[in-house]
Design a protein around this motif. Structure first.
Motif, PDB file in Angstrom:
ATOM      1  N   ALA A   1       0.840  -1.198   0.000  1.00  0.00           N
ATOM      2  CA  ALA A   1       0.000   0.000   0.000  1.00  0.00           C
ATOM      3  C   ALA A   1       0.875   1.249   0.000  1.00  0.00           C
ATOM      4  N   VAL A   2       1.922   1.178   0.757  1.00  0.00           N
ATOM      5  CA  VAL A   2       2.818   2.329   0.822  1.00  0.00           C
ATOM      6  C   VAL A   2       3.410   2.607  -0.541  1.00  0.00           C
ATOM      7  N   GLU A   3       3.819   1.541  -1.215  1.00  0.00           N
ATOM      8  CA  GLU A   3       4.405   1.737  -2.528  1.00  0.00           C
ATOM      9  C   GLU A   3       3.417   2.465  -3.429  1.00  0.00           C
ATOM     10  N   ARG A   4       2.206   2.041  -3.335  1.00  0.00           N
ATOM     11  CA  ARG A   4       1.194   2.647  -4.197  1.00  0.00           C
ATOM     12  C   ARG A   4       0.978   4.095  -3.827  1.00  0.00           C
ATOM     13  N   LEU A   5       0.966   4.332  -2.525  1.00  0.00           N
ATOM     14  CA  LEU A   5       0.764   5.705  -2.069  1.00  0.00           C
ATOM     15  C   LEU A   5       1.903   6.610  -2.537  1.00  0.00           C
ATOM     16  N   LEU A   6       3.081   6.103  -2.406  1.00  0.00           N
ATOM     17  CA  LEU A   6       4.227   6.915  -2.795  1.00  0.00           C
ATOM     18  C   LEU A   6       4.282   7.121  -4.303  1.00  0.00           C
ATOM     19  N   ARG A   7       3.630   6.203  -4.996  1.00  0.00           N
ATOM     20  CA  ARG A   7       3.599   6.348  -6.451  1.00  0.00           C
ATOM     21  C   ARG A   7       2.573   7.374  -6.861  1.00  0.00           C
ATOM     22  N   GLY A   8       1.718   7.748  -5.930  1.00  0.00           N
ATOM     23  CA  GLY A   8       0.779   8.812  -6.226  1.00  0.00           C
ATOM     24  C   GLY A   8      -0.700   8.418  -6.187  1.00  0.00           C
ATOM     25  N   GLU A   9      -0.942   7.185  -5.835  1.00  0.00           N
ATOM     26  CA  GLU A   9      -2.374   6.787  -5.818  1.00  0.00           C
ATOM     27  C   GLU A   9      -3.077   7.421  -4.630  1.00  0.00           C
ATOM     28  N   ALA A  10      -4.356   7.548  -4.761  1.00  0.00           N
ATOM     29  CA  ALA A  10      -5.154   8.146  -3.693  1.00  0.00           C
ATOM     30  C   ALA A  10      -5.298   7.147  -2.554  1.00  0.00           C
ATOM     31  N   LEU A  11      -5.250   7.683  -1.384  1.00  0.00           N
ATOM     32  CA  LEU A  11      -5.273   6.834  -0.182  1.00  0.00           C
ATOM     33  C   LEU A  11      -6.535   5.972  -0.115  1.00  0.00           C
ATOM     34  N   ASP A  12      -7.657   6.610  -0.315  1.00  0.00           N
ATOM     35  CA  ASP A  12      -8.926   5.877  -0.158  1.00  0.00           C
ATOM     36  C   ASP A  12      -9.049   4.752  -1.172  1.00  0.00           C
ATOM     37  N   GLU A  13      -8.556   5.031  -2.326  1.00  0.00           N
ATOM     38  CA  GLU A  13      -8.635   4.000  -3.347  1.00  0.00           C
ATOM     39  C   GLU A  13      -7.788   2.787  -2.980  1.00  0.00           C
ATOM     40  N   ILE A  14      -6.657   3.028  -2.464  1.00  0.00           N
ATOM     41  CA  ILE A  14      -5.758   1.929  -2.098  1.00  0.00           C
ATOM     42  C   ILE A  14      -6.395   1.087  -1.015  1.00  0.00           C
ATOM     43  N   VAL A  15      -6.875   1.769  -0.024  1.00  0.00           N
ATOM     44  CA  VAL A  15      -7.435   1.027   1.117  1.00  0.00           C
ATOM     45  C   VAL A  15      -8.601   0.138   0.676  1.00  0.00           C
TER      46      VAL A  15
END
Lengths: 199, 593
Positions: free
Chosen positions: B13-27
C-alpha cells in the motif's frame, strides 16, 4: 587520472572524478586523495543536509551537523568495515546518530513547544497552511524521535528521503524483509504517538 | 490478518501511495478487516510525505563554504599524516636532502659509537645529545653566573647589562617603568660598588664603562641618568690634572629617553660619574611634561661649586692667573667652573676657587658626604674652616645662616638632616673637579657659618648653584637653587634639610632667597629648586624639588622629568620645620606643586 596527489597506484583508471564509480572513489578516498574526497563530498553533502533538516527542522543545526558528518567521515574512512556495505548508508547513520544524540542531550523526547520550534520556511504562501504544516512537521519529527533507532532510520530513509526498500536494506545492511517489518512497526508506533497527541 | 500479512499489505500500500495513488482508493482494495488500520497507517505515511515535500529553505553559502574548506583542510592534514607514516616504506625511492643526510650520518656515527659500549641502543643514541645539552647548559650557567658578579669595567659586565636590559624589555607594559627604574638603580649600585673598590686602590685610574639608562632630567649642569648623576665633563686618560673634555651627546635629550652612556667611574665617587659620551637610543614614550625648557644639553654654563671650593671675592688688581696660582689650580679650571668666557675679571665679583687658596687644607671631606647623611654632621664641621673664608661673599652668608638656623626654628640644629639627597651623591669629596658633587645637604643648618659654607659646598645637589649669582646671598643660595626655590617663602624650609638649612637662613635669606629664588628661577633648570631638594639621594627625581617651592616655584617649573616630587623637599607649605632630621624622604609630602 585523479586530480590530486595520490601516490597510491591502486587505481590505474584514468577517469575523471565526476564519472568515477563509487568504489574507485572510495579506494582513493582511503588514501585521502583530495579529488576523490572532494567528489564524494559534493555528491552527498546536499542529501545529508536535507536529511538532517527534515529530521530536525532546524537550518542552523542541519548546517552544523552536515559539516560534522563529513569530518567524522574523514576520521573513519580508513576503517573499511564501517562503510563497506554502503557508503551513503554509513553517512546517513552518522547523521542519524548526531540527530538522536542531540535530542537526547537536550532531554526532549516528546513534542517541542511551539515557541521553541525552529522557524519554518515554506513555499506555501498561506500563513495558516504554513503554520499547520509546521505544526504537523514538528509533531512528526518529535514522534520519530521517540522511535527506536532503527525504526527512526527506516522511517526517515524510506519516507523522508524516499529510498526504496531494497535501497534502505542495502544502506542499513539488512534484508528487505527486515526492512518491511521495521517500517510497519515504525509507522504503527507513529500512529499511536500522533493520535495520542491529538486526543 | 496475520501480522505478516499486514506487513505485506502495508508495504504494498505504501508503494502505491508513494507512487501517487489516492489513499482511499488503495485502502478499498484490501480486506475490510485491515482497512481501518491500513487507513491510519497510510495517513501517517502521507503526513511524512508531506513533511518530506517541504523543501528546505535556501541555504546560506557562507556556512557551506566554510564547511567545505574545513573538510579540505582536515583531509590535507590526514593526507600528510598518512604520507609521513608511509614514507619509510618508500624510502628507497626518496632522496634524502643532502645537508640533513650528512647530519644524520654524523649522528648515526655518534650513536653507533656509543652503542658499541654495550649500552642499550635506544638509550645510547641519545647520549651525545644529552651531553651536548648538558655542556650547553653548563656554559650558559657559568657565563650568567660570572656576569652576575661583574662590575663596570669587567669583561663580563656587558653580559650583565644585556641580561638586565632583556629583563626590562620583556617586562609587561604596566611594569616597564618600574623595571627600568630597577635596572637603573642596580646599575647605580654597580657603579657605587666599583667606585668604592677603586677608592681602596690608590693608584686606580678612573674606569670606563657603558650602560643603558633612562634620562631623567637635569640637575644644574649635571645630567640625571637613572640613579646616577653624570657630569658633562670627563678627564681623559693621559691628560693632565686639569684637562677636561666635554661629554659628547648624540640625540635629543628628553626626560624619559633611554640613552646609552659611556662614562668614567671616579674612585670613591659612588653615584656621580664623568660622562664621556651619550647617545639617545629611544625617545621617551610620553611627551615630556616639562613645560619649561630644560636645557637639552649643558650648553648653558652654570657655576657649580665643587666640594672644597669656596666663594672668593675678587679684589682689585687681582688676576685669574694670580688667583689660580694661589689656589693651586689652573686658569682654565677657574674659567670653566665659573663660566668665565671673557677675559675680564672684575673686582668685587665672587668666583669659586679651591679652598687651597686659604692656605690651609680643609679637613678631608667627610667621606660620608659621598655616602650618606651621616656625613652631614661632619660637613658642618668641615665647613667651619670655610666660614673663615666667608668674608668674601656677602657676608650675608654668615649672617644668613644664623638666621637660617633660626628660621629653621631650631630645625637648623637638625640641620644635620643632611639633605637627603646628599647622602648619596656628591661625588667624591675628593673634589675632583667634578663639580656636582658637593653634598650640599650637609650644609644643614647649624653650622651657620658652615651654612654659608655648606652652601657653597653642597652645590652638588643643588645644582642650582647656578643661580649662584645669588650665591652671595647665597648661603642660602647654595641650596640656592634648591633652597631658594623652596620654601623661600616658607623660609623655614625645614625639610629641605640641608638645603633648607641653607635657605633657612631664610629670614634674612628671604630677601636673599628671593633673589636667590629669582636667580634660581632664572636658572634654566627649574630643577634647581626642586632639584636641590631632591638631593641626589632622590632618585632622579630632583626635579621634583621644584615642586616644593611652590612659592618660588614658578620659575622652577622645572621641566624636570616627571620624577616624583622629591620627597625630601619639604614642600614649602610644610613649613613647620620638621626636625631637621626630617630627611627629605619624609619631608616631602611631596607637596611639590
Amino acid at each position: 587520472m585523479f586530480k590530486g596527489r595520490s601516490q597510491s597506484s591502486r587505481t590505474s583508471e584514468v577517469t575523471p572524478v565526476a564519472e568515477a564509480s563509487e568504489e574507485a572513489l572510495l579506494a582513493a578516498a582511503m588514501q585521502y586523495d583530495e579529488a576523490a574526497l572532494g567528489e564524494l563530498y559534493d555528491r552527498y553533502e546536499a542529501k545529508i543536509y536535507t536529511y538532517i533538516y527534515r529530521r530536525t527542522g532546524d537550518e542552523a543545526l542541519a548546517e552544523d551537523f552536515t559539516a560534522q558528518v563529513f569530518l567524522r567521515m574523514l576520521e573513519s574512512i580508513r576503517d573499511q568495515k564501517a562503510w563497506h556495505s554502503s557508503f551513503s548508508g554509513w553517512l546517513y547513520r552518522i547523521a542519524h546518530n548526531l540527530v538522536i544524540d542531540h535530542y537526547r542531550r537536550k532531554g526532549r523526547q516528546g513534542t517541542v513547544d511551539i515557541d521553541e520550534a525552529a522557524p519554518t520556511a515554506s513555499e506555501e504562501h498561506d500563513p495558516e497552511v504554513t503554520v499547520a504544516q509546521s505544526l504537523d512537521a514538528e509533531r512528526l519529527r518529535a514522534a520519530i524521535r521517540r522511535l527506536t533507532d532503527e525504526q527512526a532510520e527506516v522511517v526517515s530513509l524510506r519516507f523522508l528521503e524516499g529510498y526504496s526498500i531494497s535501497e534502505v536494506a542495502t544502506m542499513m545492511n539488512r534484508t528487505e524483509g527486515a526492512i518491511k517489518a521495521l517500517q510497519y512497526r515504525a509507522v504503527a508506533t507513529l500512529r499511536t504517538l500522533l493520535y495520542d497527541q491529538l486526543h | 490478518m496475520t501480522p505478516d500479512s499486514m506487513e505485506d499489505y502495508f508495504a504494498e500500500a505504501v508503494e502505491r501511495l508513494l507512487r501517487g495513488e489516492a489513499l482511499d482508493e488503495i485502502v478499498a482494495d484490501y480486506p475490510v478487516a485491515a482497512r481501518a488500520e491500513l487507513h491510519a497507517l497510510l495517513a501517517v505515511v502521507e503526513l511524512a510525505d508531506q513533511v518530506a515535500a517541504v523543501k528546505p529553505p535556501q541555504r546560506q553559502p557562507v556556512k557551506r563554504i566554510a564547511a567545505r574548506v574545513e573538510f579540505s583542510r582536515l583531509a590535507a592534514a590526514k593526507r600528510a599524516e598518512l604520507h609521513a607514516t608511509q614514507a619509510p616504506v618508500a624510502a628507497p625511492e626518496i632522496k634524502a636532502p643532502a645537508p640533513l643526510g650528512r647530519v644524520a650520518a654524523f649522528w648515526r656515527s655518534l650513536t653507533t659509537g656509543w652503542s658499541s659500549l654495550g649500552a642499550p641502543a635506544p638509550v645510547m643514541r641519545l647520549a651525545p645529545l644529552t651531553l651536548l645539552l648538558l655542556a650547553l647548559y653548563l656554559s650558559m650557567f657559568t657565563v650568567v653566573a660570572t656576569a652576575q658578579a661583574a662590575l663596570p669595567g669587567d669583561l663580563a659586565y656587558p653580559v650583565k647589562s644585556w641580561i638586565r636590559e632583556q629583563r626590562v624589555a620583556t617586562a609587561p607594559a604596566e611594569q616597564k617603568a618600574a623595571e627600568r627604574w630597577r635596572a637603573d638603580q642596580e646599575q647605580a649600585q654597580d657603579v657605587a660598588a666599583r667606585a668604592e673598590q677603586l677608592q681602596s686602590e690608590p693608584d686606580a685610574a678612573p674606569l670606563a664603562a657603558v650602560s643603558i639608562l633612562q634620562f631623567r632630567g637635569f640637575d644644574g649642569e649635571q645630567l640625571l641618568l637613572g640613579d646616577l648623576k653624570v657630569i658633562p665633563w670627563y678627564r681623559p686618560e693621559g691628560g693632565g690634572e686639569d684637562v677636561w673634555l666635554p661629554i659628547t651627546i648624540d640625540g635629543e635629550l628628553q626626560p624619559g629617553a633611554i640613552v646609552m652612556l659611556r662614562y668614567q667611574i671616579v674612585p670613591g665617587a659612588s653615584d656621580v660619574v664623568q660622562g664621556i659620551a651619550l647617545s639617545v637610543m629611544q625617545a621617551p614614550p610620553m611627551p615630556t611634561p616639562a613645560p619649561t625648557a630644560t636645557p637639552t644639553t649643558a650648553r648653558h654654563c652654570q657655576r657649580i661649586q665643587a666640594p672644597n671650593w669656596v666663594a672668593y671675592v675678587v679684589r682689585a688688581g687681582e688676576t685669574l692667573s694670580g688667583i689660580a696660582a694661589r689656589a693651586q689650580t689652573s686658569v682654565e679650571e677657574l674659567r670653566r667652573v665659573n663660566c668665565l668666557t671673557d677675559g675680564v675679571l672684575r673686582a668685587s665679583t665672587t668666583i669659586f676657587v679651591p679652598n687651597t687658596i686659604l692656605g690651609a687644607l680643609p679637613p678631608a671631606p667627610p667621606p660620608a658626604v659621598v655616602t650618606a647623611i651621616a656625613t652631614q654632621a661632619p660637613l658642618p664641621t668641615a665647613t667651619p674652616p670655610a666660614p673663615t673664608f666667608t668674608p668674601s661673599p656677602p657676608t650675608s652668608a654668615p649672617t644668613i645662616t644664623p638666621d637660617a638656623t633660626e628660621a629653621q626654628g631650631g630645625g637648623a640644629e637638625a640641620t644635620p638632616t643632611p639633605l637627603p639627597a646628599d647622602g648619596a651623591p656628591t661625588v667624591a669629596p675628593t673634589a675632583d673637579v667634578t663639580i656636582a658633587v658637593t653634598p650640599e645637604h650637609t650644609t644643614a643648618p647649624t653650622a651657620t657659618p658652615a651654612a654659608s659654607e655648606t652652601i657653597a659646598v653642597t652645590p652638588a645637589a643643588s645644582e642650582t648653584v647656578a643661580p649662584m649669582t645669588a650665591t652671595p646671598n647665597a648661603t642660602g643660595t647654595l641650596s640656592p637653587g634648591e633652597t631658594a626655590t623652596e620654601p623661600l617663602a616658607t623660609v623655614t624650609a625645614p625639610p629641605a634639610t640641608a638645603t633648607s638649612a641653607a635657605t633657612a637662613s631664610a629670614p634674612p635669606a628671604p630677601a636673599t632667597t628671593e633673589s636667590a629664588v629669582t636667580a634660581t628661577a632664572a636658572a634654566p633648570d627649574g630643577t634647581a629648586t626642586g632639584a636641590a631638594v631632591a638631593p641626589a639621594a632622590q632618585n632622579t627625581v630632583a626635579p621634583a624639588p621644584t615642586a616644593t617651592l611652590p612659592a618660588v616655584a614658578p620659575p622652577t617649573a622645572t621641566p624636570v622629568p616627571p620624577t616624583p616630587v622629591p620627597p625630601t623637599l619639604a614642600p614649602p607649605t610644610a613649613t613647620p620645620p620638621p626636625p631637621a632630621a626630617a630627611p627629605t624622604e619624609e619631608v616631602a609630602p611631596a607637596e611639590a606643586p
